[in-house]
Design a protein around this motif. Sequence first.
Motif, PDB file in Angstrom:
ATOM      1  N   TYR A  32       0.872  -1.155   0.000  1.00 28.70           N
ATOM      2  CA  TYR A  32       0.000   0.000   0.000  1.00 28.70           C
ATOM      3  C   TYR A  32       0.922   1.222   0.000  1.00 28.70           C
ATOM      4  N   TYR A  36       1.675  11.866   2.444  1.00 28.14           N
ATOM      5  CA  TYR A  36       1.238  12.751   3.515  1.00 28.14           C
ATOM      6  C   TYR A  36       1.862  14.127   3.297  1.00 28.14           C
ATOM      7  N   LEU A  44       1.270  15.541  10.353  1.00 23.72           N
ATOM      8  CA  LEU A  44       1.067  15.134   8.970  1.00 23.72           C
ATOM      9  C   LEU A  44      -0.410  14.864   8.710  1.00 23.72           C
ATOM     10  N   LEU A  51      -4.428   1.703  -2.545  1.00 21.08           N
ATOM     11  CA  LEU A  51      -4.601   0.385  -1.935  1.00 21.08           C
ATOM     12  C   LEU A  51      -4.756  -0.683  -3.004  1.00 21.08           C
ATOM     13  N   SER A  98       1.013  -6.751   6.188  1.00 17.06           N
ATOM     14  CA  SER A  98       1.438  -6.270   7.509  1.00 17.06           C
ATOM     15  C   SER A  98       0.263  -6.239   8.473  1.00 17.06           C
ATOM     16  N   GLY A  99       0.573  -6.368   9.730  1.00 14.14           N
ATOM     17  CA  GLY A  99      -0.465  -6.438  10.743  1.00 14.14           C
ATOM     18  C   GLY A  99      -0.895  -5.094  11.281  1.00 14.14           C
ATOM     19  N   SER A 100      -0.138  -4.031  11.024  1.00 10.27           N
ATOM     20  CA  SER A 100      -0.542  -2.742  11.558  1.00 10.27           C
ATOM     21  C   SER A 100       0.267  -1.648  10.899  1.00 10.27           C
TER      22      SER A 100
ATOM     23  N   TYR B  34       0.523   5.625  18.452  1.00 10.39           N
ATOM     24  CA  TYR B  34       1.904   5.617  17.996  1.00 10.39           C
ATOM     25  C   TYR B  34       2.607   6.886  18.452  1.00 10.39           C
ATOM     26  N   TYR B  49       4.544   1.900  19.786  1.00  9.96           N
ATOM     27  CA  TYR B  49       3.154   1.758  19.387  1.00  9.96           C
ATOM     28  C   TYR B  49       2.439   0.922  20.426  1.00  9.96           C
ATOM     29  N   THR B  94      -4.589   4.940  14.740  1.00  5.91           N
ATOM     30  CA  THR B  94      -5.358   4.279  13.696  1.00  5.91           C
ATOM     31  C   THR B  94      -6.475   3.486  14.355  1.00  5.91           C
ATOM     32  N   VAL B  97      -5.882  -2.753  13.153  1.00  4.53           N
ATOM     33  CA  VAL B  97      -4.533  -3.215  12.817  1.00  4.53           C
ATOM     34  C   VAL B  97      -4.291  -3.355  11.323  1.00  4.53           C
ATOM     35  N   SER B  98      -5.250  -3.014  10.495  1.00  2.87           N
ATOM     36  CA  SER B  98      -5.029  -3.160   9.063  1.00  2.87           C
ATOM     37  C   SER B  98      -3.931  -2.236   8.573  1.00  2.87           C
ATOM     38  N   GLY B  99      -3.071  -2.762   7.734  1.00  2.00           N
ATOM     39  CA  GLY B  99      -2.012  -1.939   7.166  1.00  2.00           C
ATOM     40  C   GLY B  99      -2.539  -0.864   6.241  1.00  2.00           C
ATOM     41  N   ALA B 100      -3.807  -0.996   5.808  1.00  2.00           N
ATOM     42  CA  ALA B 100      -4.382  -0.006   4.912  1.00  2.00           C
ATOM     43  C   ALA B 100      -4.878   1.215   5.651  1.00  2.00           C
ATOM     44  N   ASN B 101      -4.860   1.153   6.968  1.00  2.00           N
ATOM     45  CA  ASN B 101      -5.387   2.278   7.727  1.00  2.00           C
ATOM     46  C   ASN B 101      -4.497   3.499   7.621  1.00  2.00           C
ATOM     47  N   VAL B 102      -5.146   4.647   7.565  1.00  2.00           N
ATOM     48  CA  VAL B 102      -4.443   5.915   7.503  1.00  2.00           C
ATOM     49  C   VAL B 102      -4.112   6.365   8.917  1.00  2.00           C
ATOM     50  N   LEU B 103      -2.895   6.841   9.105  1.00  2.00           N
ATOM     51  CA  LEU B 103      -2.521   7.424  10.378  1.00  2.00           C
ATOM     52  C   LEU B 103      -3.103   8.824  10.492  1.00  2.00           C
ATOM     53  N   PHE B 105      -2.550  12.161  12.675  1.00  2.00           N
ATOM     54  CA  PHE B 105      -1.508  12.709  13.528  1.00  2.00           C
ATOM     55  C   PHE B 105      -2.018  13.877  14.378  1.00  2.00           C
TER      56      PHE B 105
END
Lengths: 116, 114
Positions: A32, A36, A44, A51, A98-100, B34, B49, B94, B97-103, B105
Motif C-alpha cells: 500500500y 502525507y 502530517l 490500496l 502487515s499487521g498494523s 503511535y 506503538y 489508527t 490493525v489493518s495496514g491499509a489504515n491511515v494514520l 496525527f
Amino acid sequence: AQSVTQLDSQVPVFEEAPVELRCNYSSSVSVYLFWYVQYPNQGLQLLLKYLSGSTLVKGINGFEAEFNKSQTSFHLRKPSVHISDTAEYFCAVTVISSGSARQLTFGSGTQLTVLP
Amino acid sequence: SQTIHQWPATLVQPVGSPLSLECTVEGTSNPNLYWYRQAAGRGLQLLFYSIGIDQISSEVPQNLSASRPQDRQFILSSKKLLLSDSGFYLCAWTRDVSGANVLTFGAGSRLTVL
C-alpha cells in the motif's frame, strides 16, 4: 523489509507551474502506498493513498499520484501549484500483509517551496 | 468525529531533566496509538506503538519510554533528557490493525534540549 526513497529533498517551483515529487519504493511483496503533507509546525495529514484498483489516485488539494508497479514508483503531481502548497511531503509504504501501521515506512521527505 | 491532542506544543528543557509529553484521542475507543520522532531533514522514526492499555512495543532502543494508563491516553517520558532527544514528536492513531489504515496525527510537540 520495505524501503522508500524520495529522490529530491528540496523542490522550488514558481506559482501556477506544474510539479512532480518523486517517490520510489523497494519491496518483494505487494504494498500500500501513501502521500502525507506536513505544513510548518504541524502534524502530517493524508493527501492520498493507493490500496488497489486504478493506478491513478486523486487526492485533496488537486494532487494526484500514479502507481507504477514495474518501476516501483508512486510520484506525486499537481498541474498548477499555489503558494499555499508550500509544505513538506512524505511518501510512505507498507506491505499488504502487515499487521498494523507500525510497518509503515516513511521517506525522508521533500520540501516543496512555491515561489511567487 | 475523532480528534487527537498533543501537549505541550513546545518545550525547552535542560539536559538531565525529566520529560512528559501527553497525547489523547477523543471520539473513538480502543485506538492503536503511535509515537514518532522527526529529526530535521529526516523522515519519521517510529518510537513506540500500543494496541491497548499497558500494551506497548518499543521499536528502537533509546532514552525514552511510553505508557498508556487509559484507553485513549498515550504518554512519552524520559527520566533524564539527552541533547540527542531534541526533535519534533508526533503522536498518531489508527482505528485497527489493518495496514491499509491511515494514520491520523496530532499537531506535534517540539522539544529542545539545551
